[in-house]
Structures are given as structure tokens and as C-alpha cells.
Design an enzyme around this catalytic site. Structure first.
Site, PDB file in Angstrom:
ATOM      1  N   GLU A 126       2.196   5.980  26.811  1.00 44.95           N
ATOM      2  CA  GLU A 126       2.225   7.429  26.599  1.00 44.95           C
ATOM      3  C   GLU A 126       2.548   7.759  25.142  1.00 44.95           C
ATOM      4  O   GLU A 126       1.908   8.639  24.530  1.00 44.95           O
ATOM      5  CB  GLU A 126       3.282   8.061  27.519  1.00 44.95           C
ATOM      6  CG  GLU A 126       3.090   7.818  29.012  1.00 44.95           C
ATOM      7  CD  GLU A 126       2.198   8.843  29.669  1.00 44.95           C
ATOM      8  OE1 GLU A 126       1.708   9.745  28.968  1.00 44.95           O
ATOM      9  OE2 GLU A 126       2.005   8.753  30.897  1.00 44.95           O
ATOM     10  N   ASP A 131      -6.441   9.921  31.247  1.00 47.59           N
ATOM     11  CA  ASP A 131      -5.914   8.981  32.228  1.00 47.59           C
ATOM     12  C   ASP A 131      -6.956   7.933  32.610  1.00 47.59           C
ATOM     13  O   ASP A 131      -6.644   6.735  32.695  1.00 47.59           O
ATOM     14  CB  ASP A 131      -5.448   9.737  33.479  1.00 47.59           C
ATOM     15  CG  ASP A 131      -4.960   8.810  34.569  1.00 47.59           C
ATOM     16  OD1 ASP A 131      -3.877   8.228  34.405  1.00 47.59           O
ATOM     17  OD2 ASP A 131      -5.669   8.642  35.586  1.00 47.59           O
ATOM     18  N   ASP A 139       1.258  14.442  30.548  1.00 45.76           N
ATOM     19  CA  ASP A 139       1.851  14.505  31.887  1.00 45.76           C
ATOM     20  C   ASP A 139       3.182  13.758  31.933  1.00 45.76           C
ATOM     21  O   ASP A 139       3.746  13.558  33.005  1.00 45.76           O
ATOM     22  CB  ASP A 139       0.883  13.992  32.957  1.00 45.76           C
ATOM     23  CG  ASP A 139       0.490  12.535  32.758  1.00 45.76           C
ATOM     24  OD1 ASP A 139       1.165  11.820  31.989  1.00 45.76           O
ATOM     25  OD2 ASP A 139      -0.497  12.103  33.387  1.00 45.76           O
ATOM     26  N   HIS A 159      -2.749  13.838  37.602  1.00 50.17           N
ATOM     27  CA  HIS A 159      -3.625  13.718  38.773  1.00 50.17           C
ATOM     28  C   HIS A 159      -3.732  15.040  39.533  1.00 50.17           C
ATOM     29  O   HIS A 159      -3.646  15.095  40.767  1.00 50.17           O
ATOM     30  CB  HIS A 159      -3.116  12.613  39.712  1.00 50.17           C
ATOM     31  CG  HIS A 159      -2.866  11.306  39.013  1.00 50.17           C
ATOM     32  ND1 HIS A 159      -3.886  10.536  38.501  1.00 50.17           N
ATOM     33  CD2 HIS A 159      -1.714  10.651  38.722  1.00 50.17           C
ATOM     34  CE1 HIS A 159      -3.374   9.451  37.938  1.00 50.17           C
ATOM     35  NE2 HIS A 159      -2.060   9.504  38.049  1.00 50.17           N
ATOM     36  N   ASP A 213      -2.443  10.097  27.223  1.00 49.70           N
ATOM     37  CA  ASP A 213      -1.912   9.510  28.449  1.00 49.70           C
ATOM     38  C   ASP A 213      -1.771   8.000  28.305  1.00 49.70           C
ATOM     39  O   ASP A 213      -2.412   7.380  27.450  1.00 49.70           O
ATOM     40  CB  ASP A 213      -2.829   9.838  29.632  1.00 49.70           C
ATOM     41  CG  ASP A 213      -2.083   9.852  30.959  1.00 49.70           C
ATOM     42  OD1 ASP A 213      -0.871   9.553  30.969  1.00 49.70           O
ATOM     43  OD2 ASP A 213      -2.706  10.170  31.994  1.00 49.70           O
ATOM     44  N   GLY A 214      -0.934   7.423  29.150  1.00 51.71           N
ATOM     45  CA  GLY A 214      -0.738   5.980  29.174  1.00 51.71           C
ATOM     46  C   GLY A 214      -0.830   5.456  30.591  1.00 51.71           C
ATOM     47  O   GLY A 214      -0.720   6.207  31.559  1.00 51.71           O
TER      48      GLY A 214
END
Length: 233
Positions: free
Chosen positions: A43, A130, A66, A120, A8-9
Site C-alpha cells: 500500500e 487492486d 482503501d 472491494h 493499492d497493495g
């Protein structure tokens, strides 16, 4: 066996202080970032660092993301971009070409499955990645030390405890403006020895900036500098 991870980023401002992270479990994760970058770069970098960190493993890799941009870029769009010389259909240069070219190389010969997950949404691995990406971005925003994590630790590997290694001499504390350039997680070949050091923040920033300009990992750039220095002695 399959390595299962999330990548994730995070960018505060987009662009702004940015972080990236991948997460396998609490003993195997890595995070980093930049003073100014976009969420998409975060990301992509999370996936790239995961691929590099696990490059010596023979296991297949499953990555939860995501970001549909990342998944589509790596599984659908990249072949066409490469044929056009990293140009889009409108003739403009593909954004994040440096990272995408590095990802194309890192994916070569690997068995990697990407799966999209809604961000989320209480996906355990995604939430953990995240949290760490956002923590890295926040650290760059505040100018504090980045929580980088232990890096890739293969399953079944015994991790060192405080009793396994002597603690640093408390009479010789590390200066507060000294930070790790990069945690030592890049894949090391059979003839490679991993070395870690600390340098002033200004030096670390310059190393990272020069590495990014060349489209390579900061560790690769640092290794080149050391090699050239030894050759001239």
C-alpha cells in the site's frame, strides 16, 4: 488540474508474494512488487511510486486508498514519528520506516489529497488498482513476468502505437529469463535522459534488494551504479 488516481497493495500470505499498483486510467498505471512483503508495504509503495512518477507535474494529486493505515500514517502520525526519531509512543521503531521516510520526502512541496474508499466495493479506480496489485503479487508467486503497465502518461499525451515504432527483430527474441528491472516511470528532470534495459531475473532481484536496503527506488540505485561506472572509465 488535479490528477486523480487510486493506489493499492496486495500480499498473498501477508507476508508473502506481494504487489502494489496505482491506476489513473487504462493508459496510465504502474505495478510492481516483491517476492516477500506485507500488504502494508504494498500500500505504501503504491503511493510512493505514484508520487515519484508524477513529481514533474505541476498538477495537484488526489489519491484514493482503501488502507486507513496509509492515510493515517501520512496525514496524522508521521509528524510525531519524525519528532521521536521514527519511534512510536512505546519507544519501538516504526514499521516500514524506510518507505515512510521516502514518502515524507516525496510529499514535500506537493499538494496531495487522500480519500479513503472501502475496498472491494465497486469503486472503479480502486478496483482497477487492486486487480493490478494482485496480478503483480500472483506473478511473483508463480515466478512469471510482472504486468507492470505503461507508467505515468500525462493527460493529453499521444501514446505510441505499433505503427509508430519499429517492432523488435523477431529473429532476435529476448531470453525468457530476461525481465525489465523497472519500467521507466520515475520522474525525469530537464537534464535527464530516460534509459530502459533488460537484465536477467537474478540481477533484477539483486538490484531491487540493494535499493530497498538503502531505502531508495531501484531506478535511482541503477542510475548511481551507471554514473559510478562511467566515472571510473
Amino acid at each position: 488540474m488535479t490528477i486523480i488516481a487510486a493506489a493499492d497493495g496486495s500480499a498473498l500470505g501477508n507476508p508473502g508474494p506481494a504487489g502494489w499498483a496505482w491506476y489513473i486510467d487504462d493508459t496510465s498505471w504502474h505495478a510492481g512488487g516483491w517476492k516477500n512483503a506485507t500488504n502494508n508495504r504494498g500500500e505504501l509503495m503504491a503511493v510512493l511510486d505514484l508520487l515519484r512518477s508524477t513529481a514533474d507535474s505541476d498538477d495537484e494529486l488526489k489519491i484514493y486508498c482503501d488502507s486507513q493505515y496509509v492515510i493515517n500514517a501520512l496525514t496524522k502520525w508521521m509528524p510525531g514519528w519524525k519528532r521521536k526519531g521514527w519511534k512510536k509512543a512505546d519507544g519501538k521503531e516504526v514499521l516500514n520506516k524506510d518507505l515512510l521516510a521516502s514518502l515524507d520526502e516525496a510529499l514535500s512541496g506537493r499538494t496531495v489529497e487522500f480519500e479513503w474508499v472501502k475496498g472491494h466495493n465497486n469503486h472503479e479506480l480502486n478496483e482497477a488498482a487492486d486487480d493490478r496489485a494482485r496480478a503483480a503479487a500472483t506473478a511473483f508467486q508463480k515466478g512469471t513476468s510482472v504486468p507492470e503497465g505503461p507508467g505515468y502518461v500525462p493527460a493529453g499525451t499521444s501514446t505510441a502505437t505499433a505503427d509508430d515504432d519499429p517492432a523488435d527483430d523477431p529473429t532476435e527474441p529476448v531470453a525468457q529469463d530476461d525481465v525489465s528491472v523497472e519500467p521507466v516511470t520515475a520522474a525525469a528532470g530537464p537534464d535527464t535522459t530516460v534509459v530502459s534495459c533488460r537484465v536477467p531475473s537474478s540481477v533484477a532481484d539483486e538490484l531491487v534488494a540493494r535499493a530497498q536496503a538503502r531505502g531508495i527506488h531501484p531506478q535511482e540505485f541503477l542510475a548511481e551504479l551507471i554514473g559510478r561506472s562511467l566515472e571510473t572509465e
